[in-house]
Design an enzyme around this catalytic site. Structure first.
Site, PDB file in Angstrom:
ATOM      1  N   TRP A  86     -49.024 -30.679 -17.803  1.00 14.06           N
ATOM      2  CA  TRP A  86     -48.511 -30.366 -16.421  1.00 14.06           C
ATOM      3  C   TRP A  86     -48.375 -31.542 -15.778  1.00 14.06           C
ATOM      4  CZ3 TRP A  86     -46.771 -25.717 -16.336  1.00 14.06           C
ATOM      5  CH2 TRP A  86     -46.100 -24.995 -15.079  1.00 14.06           C
ATOM      6  N   ASP A  87     -48.065 -31.567 -14.352  1.00 12.65           N
ATOM      7  CA  ASP A  87     -47.865 -32.754 -13.677  1.00 12.65           C
ATOM      8  C   ASP A  87     -49.238 -33.406 -13.135  1.00 12.65           C
ATOM      9  OD1 ASP A  87     -47.913 -31.099 -11.512  1.00 12.65           O
ATOM     10  OD2 ASP A  87     -46.032 -31.601 -10.775  1.00 12.65           O
ATOM     11  N   TRP A  88     -50.336 -32.741 -13.438  1.00 18.34           N
ATOM     12  CA  TRP A  88     -51.609 -33.306 -13.066  1.00 18.34           C
ATOM     13  C   TRP A  88     -52.676 -33.092 -14.361  1.00 18.34           C
ATOM     14  CZ3 TRP A  88     -53.349 -28.899 -14.396  1.00 18.34           C
ATOM     15  CH2 TRP A  88     -52.794 -27.691 -14.283  1.00 18.34           C
ATOM     16  N   ASN A 123     -45.433 -18.359 -10.145  1.00 16.02           N
ATOM     17  CA  ASN A 123     -45.406 -19.552  -9.251  1.00 16.02           C
ATOM     18  C   ASN A 123     -44.022 -20.016  -9.670  1.00 16.02           C
ATOM     19  OD1 ASN A 123     -46.580 -22.039  -8.192  1.00 16.02           O
ATOM     20  ND2 ASN A 123     -45.826 -22.783  -9.768  1.00 16.02           N
ATOM     21  N   GLU A 124     -43.255 -20.005  -8.386  1.00 16.87           N
ATOM     22  CA  GLU A 124     -41.976 -20.876  -8.314  1.00 16.87           C
ATOM     23  C   GLU A 124     -40.912 -20.222  -9.201  1.00 16.87           C
ATOM     24  OE1 GLU A 124     -42.866 -25.029  -8.437  1.00 16.87           O
ATOM     25  OE2 GLU A 124     -43.797 -24.710  -6.275  1.00 16.87           O
ATOM     26  N   GLU A 151     -48.285 -24.091  -0.234  1.00 14.74           N
ATOM     27  CA  GLU A 151     -48.448 -25.195  -1.211  1.00 14.74           C
ATOM     28  C   GLU A 151     -47.927 -26.544  -0.465  1.00 14.74           C
ATOM     29  OE1 GLU A 151     -46.705 -25.835  -5.386  1.00 14.74           O
ATOM     30  OE2 GLU A 151     -47.763 -23.865  -5.912  1.00 14.74           O
TER      31      GLU A 151
HETATM   32  C1  BMA Z   1     -46.128 -26.983  -7.448  1.00 17.54           C
HETATM   33  C2  BMA Z   1     -47.305 -26.335  -8.166  1.00 17.54           C
HETATM   34  C3  BMA Z   1     -47.258 -26.982  -9.426  1.00 17.54           C
HETATM   35  C4  BMA Z   1     -47.398 -28.354  -9.330  1.00 17.54           C
HETATM   36  C5  BMA Z   1     -47.336 -28.942  -7.858  1.00 17.54           C
HETATM   37  C6  BMA Z   1     -47.295 -30.399  -7.778  1.00 17.54           C
HETATM   38  O1  BMA Z   1     -45.054 -26.657  -7.072  1.00 17.54           O
HETATM   39  O2  BMA Z   1     -46.815 -24.924  -8.274  1.00 17.54           O
HETATM   40  O3  BMA Z   1     -46.419 -26.479 -10.502  1.00 17.54           O
HETATM   41  O4  BMA Z   1     -48.593 -28.876  -9.990  1.00 17.54           O
HETATM   42  O5  BMA Z   1     -46.299 -28.349  -7.137  1.00 17.54           O
HETATM   43  O6  BMA Z   1     -46.097 -30.680  -8.237  1.00 17.54           O
END
Ligand code: BMA
Length: 856
Positions: A197-199, A439-440, A534
């Site tokens: 993932w991005d983290w 999510n998204e 978020e």
């Molecule tokens: C969002 C989350 C994750 C991601 C974060 C940071 O949109 O739902 O998918 O890690 O942003 O990019």
């Protein structure tokens, strides 16, 4: 409206009890034989053989057998890619008394496996979120039974499923290269972040990740017991007895009874369950007795709670669109908190202490909500019980994230089982206030992330509705709301066919918002949404956390290691660019010092950015400005970390609080003064989440010169944000000798009009960027540490005003009561709460102090 004074209504307990009948005479009791413990594990060609703990995973077993290093060390995520590409078999031998009916129950298999007993296949698995329950009676012999679980590579399986899906593409194919991950994770029901993932790293685990046991029973087995309270409009519910006692009528042979409703009566009022900061988390105990043939009974006790939750979407005067807020026990509650991701790549290493520490840290930072994000896992039971106890509300996503998903029948079937299981397992937790489909993924279709030609759009829309509306939306739970996605426009998305043209519309539902390079000190860049689920900024963890997984050659901001750990494209540059808008860059000639200073600076930037944005949302609670506002939620991205790397988290892997988490304690305080500038005017709001009203006065100070804020004491209603103070900055500065925006610091706090008691934390506003500030001296700082009961008092003395004063005790586990603060007095003290035994000498030895001026 305060429900505490309202008559509570008639409560009904719906008990979902799925009773699987199995008649073989004898006693109506279940005998369970745990198969947790030591198993044998081997890879596909048998070149690796070892013992393995269950629950557990292959990576953990290899590590415990010293066959690999720490997978989190340096570049090992790539070095150990081979583990996830191989197939692995777990085996255990056990004995059972003969002539007994036995089910083999897995609370979680990760993920694709064939399960055999004595070489006879008894079942297969393809979904880590399901509970599997196989009849193994016929496959058993007395002694020496061999149970094997042969796990296929999840990476290979996902690729195979994607290849087999020929009729149309189900994007994305692969994660962005910067994530160094695996492809097609949307084709397997497994933690989506486990392919990177991005983290976080790519560790596509294999294993038996939850309990496994044999269950032998004769008459009846209780699979789920999920009491949920429903309120009618009849006379008050009165409860006298604790525990509540219910008698289930004679068990019948009917398979899977769907649930029953029991009216609860008594003579005392119901104590309700309230979110953190709003009241107690009252709990009752329910004792259930199920009568069986032959005078036998199954008895059990479970906790039961009373609370209602509604998601209110209704017109707002003066604003197009609809409100979006949660009403708990009749009271509108502003949701404050963050987003939860898996606490470890290897779930077997998430201990009760890890959970306790993270959740307590959330509660201590005045959070009342966490969103369990849809790219991870449905958390373990203990997580939700702890949230029940702490009053942390959970926005629970179903585990789908940032992708489109297939909808062929076997995929839908397994998802159907997953959803039914998870909802039955979890719905008795009052902490869960909303289910949310994904999510998204609504946004992904609406904004066409994957470049789907418009001629094919309809197919994906249809799949979306089949999966999230028709299948998942049909959850067996009427006791809390359901949303299809996050972000979503709620009922407006539904009106538009479940995918709104703009799911980020500020007039509806929740919004995710990220903008890394626009100036985060400028609140005008933030969307005034109804609910911010978020938003956030990255930072690096502290040096002591990184040191554990790196070598000296890694300790620079531009090292291969720093680049490797960063999974968000240009993330490292973005942090420095955002920081450069207001701060000077570190200029130490000592490379290690420069590195440490840069890590610190990223945390300062992150803390200040998320503070600004959160305060903007909190002060927007009562406002409608240009048709937008009535914001009722601020959940920043993200609470915790999965490994030691740069991320949006406020808590580092290992539990150490970043500067942001200390700031959260203040910016989520129940009563908070928020200051901001608008075209040269200073405005200060009082925000209150309390149920009672207050009469408050704001006290404004420039440097240490106190200005009684133009006196007006103003009533501040409970649950509101109100403007208390408005003044031209020039005028304010003019009244203070030589003050300019570059030389003076502005601080303010709220106090009760009568008596002057301070309410909420003191706050401050920088009138200029700190890179332009004049007169900031390099402070000389001394500290002294003294044991004070179970904690340590740190006395800090400074020779000059010191912004972002940071106390760091390296590896000594614990947290301060306050940190990263603006030091304006000559001396002040902070308390350090250790999480493990330590001494004043050790704390003192480890203590390092950094302030902004130390960087240049
Ligand atoms: C969002 C989350 C994750 C991601 C974060 C940071 O949109 O739902 O998918 O890690 O942003 O990019």
């Amino acid at each position: 409206m305060d429900v505490r004074t309202l008559a509570p209504l008639r409560a009904l307990l719906a008990l979902a009890c799925l009773c699987a009948p199995y008649f073989r005479g004898g006693e109506g009791l279940v005998h369970a034989l745990s198969l947790n413990g030591k198993w044998a594990l081997r890879n596909s060609n048998g070149s690796l053989r070892m013992s393995a703990r269950v629950p557990g995973c292959v990576h953990t077993a290899l590590r415990e057998n010293a066959l690999i290093q720490d997978p989190y060390y340096r570049f090992n995520d790539r070095a150990y890619r081979w583990i996830a590409l191989d197939n692995w078999t777990y085996a255990v031998t056990f004995s059972v008394p003969p002539e007994i009916s036995v089910r083999l129950v897995f609370d979680g298999v990760d993920t694709v496996s064939t399960v055999s007993v004595n070489d006879a296949v008894v079942g297969t698995t393809d979904n880590m979120f399901r509970r599997y329950d196989f009849d193994v009676s016929r496959a058993l012999k007395g002694d020496g039974n061999v149970l094997t679980v042969s796990l296929a590579s999840a990476v290979e399986y996902a690729a195979r499923r994607s290849r087999a899906h020929r009729s149309y593409k189900v994007p994305p194919e692969c994660p962005p290269a910067v994530q160094k991950g695996e492809c097609h994770v949307n084709f397997i029901r497994k933690a989506q972040s486990s392919f990177s993932w991005d983290w976080g790293p790519s560790f596509p685990t294999l294993g038996i990740w939850r309990d496994v046991r044999l269950e032998a029973f004769d008459a009846l087995r209780l699979l789920y017991l999920a009491p949920t309270a429903h309120y009618g409009t009849d006379p008050p519910l009165l409860l006298r007895h604790r525990p509540l006692f219910l008698r289930w009528p004679r068990a019948t042979a009917a398979p899977a009874s769907r649930g029953r409703t029991f009216p609860v009566r008594g003579t005392a009022g119901v104590d309700l369950w309230w979110p953190n900061g709003h009241g107690e988390q009252s709990r009752y105990e329910l004792s259930l007795q199920v009568a069986l043939d032959g005078g036998l009974a199954v008895e059990t006790r479970v906790p039961v709670y009373f609370r209602t939750v509604e998601l209110v979407q209704e017109p707002i005067a003066g604003s197009p669109g609809l409100s979006f807020y949660f009403r708990v026990n009749g009271v509108p509650v502003f949701l404050k908190g963050s987003n939860w991701i898996p606490a470890h790549s290897f779930q077997d290493q998430v201990t009760p202490e890890t959970l306790r520490n993270l959740l307590q840290s959330a509660a201590d930072a005045n959070m009342n909500t966490l969103r369990v994000w849809g790219g991870g896992v449905y958390e373990q039971d203990l997580f939700y019980s702890m949230c029940d106890d702490l009053g942390i509300m959970i926005w629970q996503d179903f585990m789908f994230a940032c992708a489109l998903y297939p909808t062929e029948s076997d995929f839908m079937d397994t998802v159907g089982e997953e959803v039914a299981h998870q909802v039955r397992r979890l719905k008795s937790h009052p902490s869960i206030i909303v289910w949310s489909g994904n999510n998204e993924n609504e946004a992904a279709i609406a904004s066409n992330w994957f470049g789907i030609p418009s001629s094919e759009r309809l197919r994906y829309l249809k799949d979306y509705v089949s999966l999230y509306v028709n299948l998942i939306g049909d959850v067996e739970d009427q006791s809390r709301p359901f949303l299809t996605s996050s972000p979503t426009n709620g009922v407006e998305s539904e009106r538009e066919g479940w995918v709104a043209s703009n799911p980020y519309d500020t007039h509806y539902g929740d919004v995710h918002f990220y903008s890394y390079l626009t100036d985060c000190w400028d609140w005008k860049g933030f969307p005034r949404s109804r609910f911010a689920s978020e938003y956030g900024f990255q930072s690096w963890p502290s040096f002591s956390t990184l040191q554990k997984v790196s070598a000296p050659e890694d300790w620079s901001y531009s090292s291969n290691f720093s680049t490797h750990r960063q999974h968000h494209l240009r993330g490292n540059d973005e942090m420095l660019l955002q920081a450069a808008l207001h701060f000077l860059a570190p200029n130490s000639t000592d490379p290690l010092q420069a590195y440490r200073d840069t890590l610190y600076l990223t945390q300062v930037m992150q803390a200040e950015c998320v503070k600004a944005q959160t305060e903007f949302y909190r002060r927007s609670r009562s406002d409608i400005v240009e048709g937008q506002g009535h914001t009722m939620g601020a959940l920043y991205w993200q609470l915790n970390d999965i490994w030691q790397g740069p991320s949006w988290s406020s808590i580092e892997f290992g539990g150490k609080w970043k500067m942001l988490h200390y700031f959260a304690q203040d910016f989520f305080a129940p009563v908070l003064p928020v200051g901001f500038l608008d075209e040269g005017t200073l405005l200060i709001y009082a925000v209150s989440d309390l149920s009672g009203d207050l009469t408050l006065r704001v006290v404004v100070s420039l440097l240490s010169e106190g200005l009684r804020g133009e006196g007006v004491s103003s009533p501040v209603s409970g649950g509101s944000a109100q403007l208390l103070y408005k003044r031209h900055v020039e005028e304010l500065l003019g009244g203070c000798g030589n003050c300019t925006a570059f030389t003076c610091l502005l601080t303010f706090h709220l106090e009760e009009a009568a008596g002057g008691r301070q309410r909420g934390p003191a706050n401050r506003l920088f009138l200029s960027s700190l890179s332009e500030a004049q007169g900031l001296q390099k402070p000389r700082i001394t500290t002294q540490v003294q044991q004070d009961g179970d904690a340590f008092a740190v006395t800090i003395r400074t020779s000059a005003v010191a912004p972002f004063l940071w106390l760091d005790v390296g590896d000594v586990p614990g947290r301060f009561d306050s940190n990263g603060f603006l030091m304006v007095s000559e001396s002040r003290s902070a308390r350090f709460y250790p999480w493990a035994p330590t001494s004043a000498a050790e704390v003192s030895r480890a203590l390092r102090v950094t302030t902004l001026r130390d960087l240049y």
